[in-house]
Scaffold this motif. Structure first.
Motif, PDB file in Angstrom:
ATOM      1  N   LEU A 195       0.569  -1.185   0.100  1.00  0.00           N
ATOM      2  CA  LEU A 195       0.053   0.024   0.069  1.00  0.00           C
ATOM      3  C   LEU A 195       0.838   1.249   0.046  1.00  0.00           C
ATOM      4  O   LEU A 195       0.591   2.225  -0.559  1.00  0.00           O
ATOM      5  N   PHE A 196       1.749   1.305   0.835  1.00  0.00           N
ATOM      6  CA  PHE A 196       2.902   2.398   0.845  1.00  0.00           C
ATOM      7  C   PHE A 196       3.551   2.531  -0.481  1.00  0.00           C
ATOM      8  O   PHE A 196       3.680   3.675  -1.011  1.00  0.00           O
ATOM      9  N   ARG A 197       3.926   1.484  -1.067  1.00  0.00           N
ATOM     10  CA  ARG A 197       4.548   1.515  -2.330  1.00  0.00           C
ATOM     11  C   ARG A 197       3.734   2.108  -3.457  1.00  0.00           C
ATOM     12  O   ARG A 197       4.022   3.095  -4.420  1.00  0.00           O
ATOM     13  N   LEU A 198       2.553   1.831  -3.558  1.00  0.00           N
ATOM     14  CA  LEU A 198       1.511   2.267  -4.670  1.00  0.00           C
ATOM     15  C   LEU A 198       0.907   3.615  -4.489  1.00  0.00           C
ATOM     16  O   LEU A 198       1.048   4.233  -5.086  1.00  0.00           O
ATOM     17  N   LYS A 199       0.668   3.912  -2.953  1.00  0.00           N
ATOM     18  CA  LYS A 199       0.317   5.248  -2.650  1.00  0.00           C
ATOM     19  C   LYS A 199       1.085   6.452  -2.598  1.00  0.00           C
ATOM     20  O   LYS A 199       1.077   7.691  -2.870  1.00  0.00           O
ATOM     21  N   VAL A 200       2.599   6.122  -2.151  1.00  0.00           N
ATOM     22  CA  VAL A 200       3.695   7.072  -1.890  1.00  0.00           C
ATOM     23  C   VAL A 200       4.713   7.006  -2.839  1.00  0.00           C
ATOM     24  O   VAL A 200       5.024   7.995  -3.566  1.00  0.00           O
ATOM     25  N   VAL A 201       5.379   5.650  -2.632  1.00  0.00           N
ATOM     26  CA  VAL A 201       6.796   5.764  -3.455  1.00  0.00           C
ATOM     27  C   VAL A 201       6.554   5.832  -4.786  1.00  0.00           C
ATOM     28  O   VAL A 201       7.145   6.594  -5.430  1.00  0.00           O
ATOM     29  N   ASP A 202       5.451   5.167  -5.387  1.00  0.00           N
ATOM     30  CA  ASP A 202       5.533   4.910  -7.010  1.00  0.00           C
ATOM     31  C   ASP A 202       5.087   6.553  -7.497  1.00  0.00           C
ATOM     32  O   ASP A 202       5.379   6.599  -8.642  1.00  0.00           O
ATOM     33  N   VAL A 203       4.452   7.226  -6.584  1.00  0.00           N
ATOM     34  CA  VAL A 203       4.076   8.464  -7.009  1.00  0.00           C
ATOM     35  C   VAL A 203       5.093   9.517  -7.319  1.00  0.00           C
ATOM     36  O   VAL A 203       5.236  10.353  -8.094  1.00  0.00           O
ATOM     37  N   HIS A 204       6.435   9.341  -6.411  1.00  0.00           N
ATOM     38  CA  HIS A 204       7.394  10.080  -6.424  1.00  0.00           C
ATOM     39  C   HIS A 204       8.777   9.537  -6.833  1.00  0.00           C
ATOM     40  O   HIS A 204       9.932  10.277  -6.535  1.00  0.00           O
ATOM     41  N   ILE A 205       8.775   8.287  -7.082  1.00  0.00           N
ATOM     42  CA  ILE A 205       9.865   7.576  -7.402  1.00  0.00           C
ATOM     43  C   ILE A 205      10.887   8.366  -8.658  1.00  0.00           C
ATOM     44  O   ILE A 205      11.880   8.391  -8.241  1.00  0.00           O
ATOM     45  N   THR A 206      10.394   8.630  -9.487  1.00  0.00           N
ATOM     46  CA  THR A 206      11.202   9.147 -10.642  1.00  0.00           C
ATOM     47  C   THR A 206      11.641  10.386 -10.401  1.00  0.00           C
ATOM     48  O   THR A 206      13.063  10.472 -10.561  1.00  0.00           O
ATOM     49  N   THR A 207      11.187  11.429  -9.667  1.00  0.00           N
ATOM     50  CA  THR A 207      11.655  12.654  -9.005  1.00  0.00           C
ATOM     51  C   THR A 207      12.559  12.142  -7.924  1.00  0.00           C
ATOM     52  O   THR A 207      13.570  12.852  -7.801  1.00  0.00           O
ATOM     53  N   LEU A 237      11.505  -2.346  -0.320  1.00  0.00           N
ATOM     54  CA  LEU A 237      10.326  -2.309  -0.784  1.00  0.00           C
ATOM     55  C   LEU A 237       9.956  -2.820  -2.168  1.00  0.00           C
ATOM     56  O   LEU A 237       8.861  -3.493  -2.160  1.00  0.00           O
ATOM     57  N   ASN A 238      10.798  -2.455  -3.236  1.00  0.00           N
ATOM     58  CA  ASN A 238      10.740  -3.126  -4.453  1.00  0.00           C
ATOM     59  C   ASN A 238      12.123  -3.002  -4.990  1.00  0.00           C
ATOM     60  O   ASN A 238      12.671  -1.993  -5.223  1.00  0.00           O
ATOM     61  N   GLU A 239      12.671  -4.467  -5.346  1.00  0.00           N
ATOM     62  CA  GLU A 239      14.020  -4.445  -5.786  1.00  0.00           C
ATOM     63  C   GLU A 239      14.019  -3.844  -7.368  1.00  0.00           C
ATOM     64  O   GLU A 239      15.000  -3.321  -8.020  1.00  0.00           O
ATOM     65  N   GLU A 240      12.836  -3.635  -7.911  1.00  0.00           N
ATOM     66  CA  GLU A 240      12.883  -3.103  -9.234  1.00  0.00           C
ATOM     67  C   GLU A 240      13.041  -1.798  -9.371  1.00  0.00           C
ATOM     68  O   GLU A 240      13.575  -1.090 -10.410  1.00  0.00           O
ATOM     69  N   TYR A 241      13.084  -0.910  -8.244  1.00  0.00           N
ATOM     70  CA  TYR A 241      13.568   0.399  -8.252  1.00  0.00           C
ATOM     71  C   TYR A 241      14.755   0.518  -8.560  1.00  0.00           C
ATOM     72  O   TYR A 241      15.358   1.429  -9.073  1.00  0.00           O
ATOM     73  N   SER A 242      15.993  -0.407  -8.374  1.00  0.00           N
ATOM     74  CA  SER A 242      17.215  -0.224  -8.449  1.00  0.00           C
ATOM     75  C   SER A 242      17.505  -0.405  -9.919  1.00  0.00           C
ATOM     76  O   SER A 242      18.527   0.213 -10.519  1.00  0.00           O
ATOM     77  N   LYS A 243      16.534  -0.742 -10.881  1.00  0.00           N
ATOM     78  CA  LYS A 243      16.641  -0.758 -12.224  1.00  0.00           C
ATOM     79  C   LYS A 243      16.664   0.639 -12.763  1.00  0.00           C
ATOM     80  O   LYS A 243      17.204   0.833 -14.087  1.00  0.00           O
ATOM     81  N   LEU A 244      16.198   1.671 -12.250  1.00  0.00           N
ATOM     82  CA  LEU A 244      16.070   2.946 -12.607  1.00  0.00           C
ATOM     83  C   LEU A 244      17.274   3.863 -12.619  1.00  0.00           C
ATOM     84  O   LEU A 244      17.377   4.745 -13.500  1.00  0.00           O
ATOM     85  N   ASN A 245      18.317   3.291 -11.801  1.00  0.00           N
ATOM     86  CA  ASN A 245      19.642   3.905 -11.877  1.00  0.00           C
ATOM     87  C   ASN A 245      20.511   2.813 -11.096  1.00  0.00           C
ATOM     88  O   ASN A 245      20.688   2.978  -9.812  1.00  0.00           O
TER      89      ASN A 245
END
Length: 303
Positions: A195-207, A237-245
């Motif tokens: 829920l935290f990933r979807l509502k908060v992190v995913d909203v701001h992850i690129t920035t 929270l999500n290992e896929e975030y590491s693929k962004l950088n």
């Protein structure tokens, strides 16, 4: 669904005394045990003999079987108590202590689950946390465009929320075991993290990743513990975030990049050269002449 209730009974009843009558052995018969019951009438000392097997035990008062829970009870008593405890945990500063009775909160959840309020309790929990996350997003919005304040605020709210889960999940452990795991086939802790990933992190992850990379180019712009904490929590929270950088994450976490390939040594050298040029080109970069002697070098004895 409920755990086995306590099956003990009251063995003492006012006016009842268990006594064994003298055992006799009449011809062709066996001894008979009787219970002597004193008459409650004042001045009447007559004892009445009653067979022991006619005694019917009473169910202990306060048994869960006798308890009822209405929607009004849930809305006015049980959920408000749980919501107050949740809010205290969500707003607790890292390292602080809040006197919450986990026994009392666990009891509220237990009664709600036993009285068929599991689904509503689960939905109310998720909805309440979703509302809290709208507040967190509004706090982050205040710092949009400000790299350091945004990163520090994001680090704080992420750490605070994950810390709160360590208290919220145990409170709802009974609901997790008998509803979330058994019926929904998932886990409460994982659902609240999602829920935290979807509502908060995913909203701001690129920035956020862009700001983290920019801050990493300036030594100590963000304290190393804060940077490491953000990167580790994001990856957890999500290992896929590491693929962004991947290169940014690899500075704080092992095994992000693939193993070194000897055939790419020239490429690695070129990347290192580009980084050196980038650092040297910054206005705040200060270099020293390599030909300068160390202080007091002439005074060092060589004998």
């Amino acid at each position: 669904m409920c755990e086995p209730m306590d099956s003990s009974f009251d063995s003492k009843i006012d006016g009842v005394q268990n006594q064994s009558s003298p055992q006799t052995q009449p011809a062709g018969g066996s001894a008979t045990q009787t219970v002597m019951i004193s008459s409650p009438s004042v001045g009447d000392s007559t004892n009445v003999l009653k067979p022991a097997n006619s005694f019917t035990p009473l169910l202990r008062p306060g048994s869960m079987v006798m308890m009822t829970l209405t929607e009004e009870d849930y809305e006015m008593q049980y959920w408000p108590k749980l919501k107050t405890a949740i809010d205290q945990l969500l707003n607790m500063k890292p390292g602080a202590y809040i006197p919450i009775s986990y026994e009392q909160m666990y009891s509220c959840v237990y009664k709600c689950v036993c009285k068929q309020f599991s689904e509503r309790l689960y939905n109310d929990l998720l909805n309440h946390l979703s509302t809290h996350m709208e507040y967190l997003n509004s706090e982050l919005k205040i710092h949009e465009g400000k790299t350091i304040p945004f990163i520090e605020t994001f680090s704080f709210i992420m750490h605070q929320y994950l810390q709160a889960l360590s208290g919220i999940v145990p409170i709802f452990n009974y609901m997790n075991r008998f509803y979330v795991e058994n019926k929904l086939k998932t886990d409460l802790n994982e659902e609240l993290r999602k829920l935290f990933r979807l509502k908060v992190v995913d909203v701001h992850i690129t920035t956020l990743i862009t700001m983290l990379y920019e801050a990493s180019l300036v030594p100590f712009a963000i304290s190393p513990p804060t940077m490491a904490s953000v990167m580790k929590n994001l990856y957890a929270l999500n290992e896929e975030y590491s693929k962004l950088n991947p290169h940014l994450f690899s500075r704080y976490l092992p095994n992000i990049l693939p193993p070194t390939d000897p055939a790419l040594l020239d490429q690695y050298a070129e990347e290192a050269h580009q980084i050196q040029e980038h650092i040297a080109g910054r206005n705040d970069f200060k270099s020293h002449e390599s030909s300068r002697k160390r202080v007091f070098e002439d005074d060092i004895s060589v004998n």
